[in-house]
Write a protein that holds these residues in place. Structure first.
Motif, PDB file in Angstrom:
ATOM      1  N   GLU A  55      16.607  17.495 -22.822  1.00 32.18           N
ATOM      2  CA  GLU A  55      16.259  18.197 -24.059  1.00 32.18           C
ATOM      3  C   GLU A  55      17.356  19.209 -24.421  1.00 32.18           C
ATOM      4  O   GLU A  55      17.775  20.007 -23.594  1.00 32.18           O
ATOM      5  CB  GLU A  55      14.924  18.930 -23.889  1.00 32.18           C
ATOM      6  N   GLY A  56      17.830  19.112 -25.636  1.00 30.23           N
ATOM      7  CA  GLY A  56      18.848  20.026 -26.135  1.00 30.23           C
ATOM      8  C   GLY A  56      20.254  19.458 -26.117  1.00 30.23           C
ATOM      9  O   GLY A  56      21.115  19.912 -26.874  1.00 30.23           O
ATOM     10  N   VAL A  57      20.512  18.471 -25.267  1.00 28.09           N
ATOM     11  CA  VAL A  57      21.874  17.915 -25.170  1.00 28.09           C
ATOM     12  C   VAL A  57      22.260  17.199 -26.459  1.00 28.09           C
ATOM     13  O   VAL A  57      23.349  17.421 -26.994  1.00 28.09           O
ATOM     14  CB  VAL A  57      22.015  16.999 -23.935  1.00 28.09           C
ATOM     15  N   ARG A  58      21.411  16.349 -26.970  1.00 26.51           N
ATOM     16  CA  ARG A  58      21.712  15.622 -28.222  1.00 26.51           C
ATOM     17  C   ARG A  58      21.932  16.602 -29.378  1.00 26.51           C
ATOM     18  O   ARG A  58      22.784  16.382 -30.227  1.00 26.51           O
ATOM     19  CB  ARG A  58      20.594  14.639 -28.573  1.00 26.51           C
ATOM     20  N   GLU A  59      21.156  17.678 -29.404  1.00 26.51           N
ATOM     21  CA  GLU A  59      21.308  18.674 -30.458  1.00 26.51           C
ATOM     22  C   GLU A  59      22.690  19.329 -30.399  1.00 26.51           C
ATOM     23  O   GLU A  59      23.321  19.565 -31.427  1.00 26.51           O
ATOM     24  CB  GLU A  59      20.207  19.744 -30.361  1.00 26.51           C
ATOM     25  N   LEU A  60      23.157  19.598 -29.174  1.00 24.12           N
ATOM     26  CA  LEU A  60      24.499  20.180 -29.018  1.00 24.12           C
ATOM     27  C   LEU A  60      25.575  19.181 -29.435  1.00 24.12           C
ATOM     28  O   LEU A  60      26.582  19.563 -30.043  1.00 24.12           O
ATOM     29  CB  LEU A  60      24.719  20.652 -27.576  1.00 24.12           C
ATOM     30  N   ALA A 109      26.224  23.110 -23.055  1.00 24.07           N
ATOM     31  CA  ALA A 109      25.865  21.798 -22.490  1.00 24.07           C
ATOM     32  C   ALA A 109      25.944  21.841 -20.971  1.00 24.07           C
ATOM     33  O   ALA A 109      25.077  21.281 -20.282  1.00 24.07           O
ATOM     34  CB  ALA A 109      26.782  20.716 -23.050  1.00 24.07           C
ATOM     35  N   SER A 110      26.953  22.510 -20.442  1.00 20.06           N
ATOM     36  CA  SER A 110      27.094  22.595 -18.984  1.00 20.06           C
ATOM     37  C   SER A 110      25.889  23.300 -18.366  1.00 20.06           C
ATOM     38  O   SER A 110      25.426  22.927 -17.285  1.00 20.06           O
ATOM     39  CB  SER A 110      28.391  23.305 -18.594  1.00 20.06           C
ATOM     40  N   GLN A 111      25.377  24.300 -19.047  1.00 19.46           N
ATOM     41  CA  GLN A 111      24.200  25.009 -18.538  1.00 19.46           C
ATOM     42  C   GLN A 111      22.973  24.107 -18.554  1.00 19.46           C
ATOM     43  O   GLN A 111      22.147  24.159 -17.639  1.00 19.46           O
ATOM     44  CB  GLN A 111      23.971  26.285 -19.346  1.00 19.46           C
ATOM     45  N   LEU A 112      22.835  23.281 -19.581  1.00 18.12           N
ATOM     46  CA  LEU A 112      21.689  22.370 -19.658  1.00 18.12           C
ATOM     47  C   LEU A 112      21.721  21.324 -18.556  1.00 18.12           C
ATOM     48  O   LEU A 112      20.692  20.990 -17.976  1.00 18.12           O
ATOM     49  CB  LEU A 112      21.640  21.675 -21.019  1.00 18.12           C
ATOM     50  N   VAL A 113      22.898  20.767 -18.282  1.00 10.34           N
ATOM     51  CA  VAL A 113      22.973  19.667 -17.306  1.00 10.34           C
ATOM     52  C   VAL A 113      23.217  20.142 -15.876  1.00 10.34           C
ATOM     53  O   VAL A 113      23.149  19.339 -14.954  1.00 10.34           O
ATOM     54  CB  VAL A 113      24.041  18.610 -17.705  1.00 10.34           C
ATOM     55  N   SER A 114      23.470  21.424 -15.695  1.00 12.76           N
ATOM     56  CA  SER A 114      23.826  21.920 -14.365  1.00 12.76           C
ATOM     57  C   SER A 114      22.749  21.657 -13.311  1.00 12.76           C
ATOM     58  O   SER A 114      23.068  21.537 -12.132  1.00 12.76           O
ATOM     59  CB  SER A 114      24.150  23.414 -14.412  1.00 12.76           C
ATOM     60  N   ASP A 156      23.213   8.766 -13.314  1.00 17.65           N
ATOM     61  CA  ASP A 156      22.858  10.188 -13.418  1.00 17.65           C
ATOM     62  C   ASP A 156      23.540  10.815 -14.634  1.00 17.65           C
ATOM     63  O   ASP A 156      22.936  11.595 -15.367  1.00 17.65           O
ATOM     64  CB  ASP A 156      23.246  10.947 -12.150  1.00 17.65           C
ATOM     65  N   HIS A 157      24.808  10.465 -14.852  1.00 11.91           N
ATOM     66  CA  HIS A 157      25.516  10.975 -16.027  1.00 11.91           C
ATOM     67  C   HIS A 157      24.826  10.516 -17.306  1.00 11.91           C
ATOM     68  O   HIS A 157      24.552  11.308 -18.203  1.00 11.91           O
ATOM     69  CB  HIS A 157      26.971  10.504 -16.038  1.00 11.91           C
ATOM     70  N   ASP A 158      24.555   9.232 -17.396  1.00  4.57           N
ATOM     71  CA  ASP A 158      23.928   8.682 -18.600  1.00  4.57           C
ATOM     72  C   ASP A 158      22.571   9.323 -18.867  1.00  4.57           C
ATOM     73  O   ASP A 158      22.228   9.622 -20.013  1.00  4.57           O
ATOM     74  CB  ASP A 158      23.793   7.164 -18.481  1.00  4.57           C
ATOM     75  N   ASN A 159      21.806   9.560 -17.807  1.00  5.39           N
ATOM     76  CA  ASN A 159      20.494  10.189 -17.962  1.00  5.39           C
ATOM     77  C   ASN A 159      20.603  11.644 -18.416  1.00  5.39           C
ATOM     78  O   ASN A 159      19.684  12.153 -19.064  1.00  5.39           O
ATOM     79  CB  ASN A 159      19.692  10.098 -16.659  1.00  5.39           C
ATOM     80  N   SER A 160      21.711  12.297 -18.109  1.00 10.90           N
ATOM     81  CA  SER A 160      21.882  13.696 -18.529  1.00 10.90           C
ATOM     82  C   SER A 160      21.935  13.818 -20.045  1.00 10.90           C
ATOM     83  O   SER A 160      21.603  14.867 -20.603  1.00 10.90           O
ATOM     84  CB  SER A 160      23.143  14.294 -17.911  1.00 10.90           C
ATOM     85  N   LEU A 161      22.318  12.748 -20.718  1.00 12.60           N
ATOM     86  CA  LEU A 161      22.384  12.769 -22.179  1.00 12.60           C
ATOM     87  C   LEU A 161      20.993  12.789 -22.801  1.00 12.60           C
ATOM     88  O   LEU A 161      20.855  13.049 -24.001  1.00 12.60           O
ATOM     89  CB  LEU A 161      23.187  11.569 -22.684  1.00 12.60           C
TER      90      LEU A 161
END
Length: 114
Positions: free
Chosen positions: A83-88, A39-44, A75-80
Motif C-alpha cells: 500500500e502506497g508504493v503505486r501512489e509514489l 518508497a524505501s521506507q515503505l518497502v524496508s 519478493d521484489h515484485d511483491n513489494s510493488l
C-alpha cells in the motif's frame, strides 16, 4: 572449494539485485529523491528486503540511482503491491525525463553485509 566460500556462494545465487538510474526533469532531482526515499521506507519491512538504497552523483543535476537487494525476484515484485508504493510511482512519473529504463539485474558474487 572451501566449505565457507561454497556456502556463501550458494546463498548469493538466490538473491536478487536490481540497480537502476532514474532521470528527473531539470529542477526535480530533489523531489524525485524524496519520493524514492519514501518508497524505501515503505518497502524496508517487506518480506525479503535486504537493501533499498537511494543515491545520487553530486555532479549530475538530474539522475537518482536505486540499488535493491532482495531474497528473491518474487519478493521484489511483491513489494510493488505494498500500500502506497503505486501512489509514489504515479507521483514520480510526471517529473521523470522520459520513461524509466529497465534496471540492471546483477548477480551478487559476495561482499560484506549481505
Amino acid at each position: 572449494m572451501d566449505i565457507f566460500v561454497k556456502t556463501i556462494t550458494e546463498n548469493m545465487e538466490s538473491k536478487y539485485l536490481l540497480h537502476g538510474k532514474l532521470t528527473a526533469k531539470p529542477g526535480y532531482k530533489e523531489e524525485l529523491s524524496n519520493i524514492l526515499i519514501q518508497a524505501s521506507q515503505l518497502v524496508s519491512t517487506a518480506k525479503g528486503c535486504n537493501l533499498y538504497a537511494v543515491s545520487s552523483d553530486k555532479d549530475d543535476a538530474t539522475s537518482v540511482y536505486v540499488t535493491e537487494i532482495w531474497d528473491s525476484k518474487d519478493d521484489h515484485d511483491n513489494s510493488l503491491k505494498i500500500e502506497g508504493v503505486r501512489e509514489l510511482i504515479m507521483k514520480a512519473m510526471p517529473i521523470l525525463d522520459g520513461q524509466p529504463t529497465k534496471g540492471q539485474e546483477l548477480e551478487i558474487l559476495g561482499g560484506a553485509g549481505i
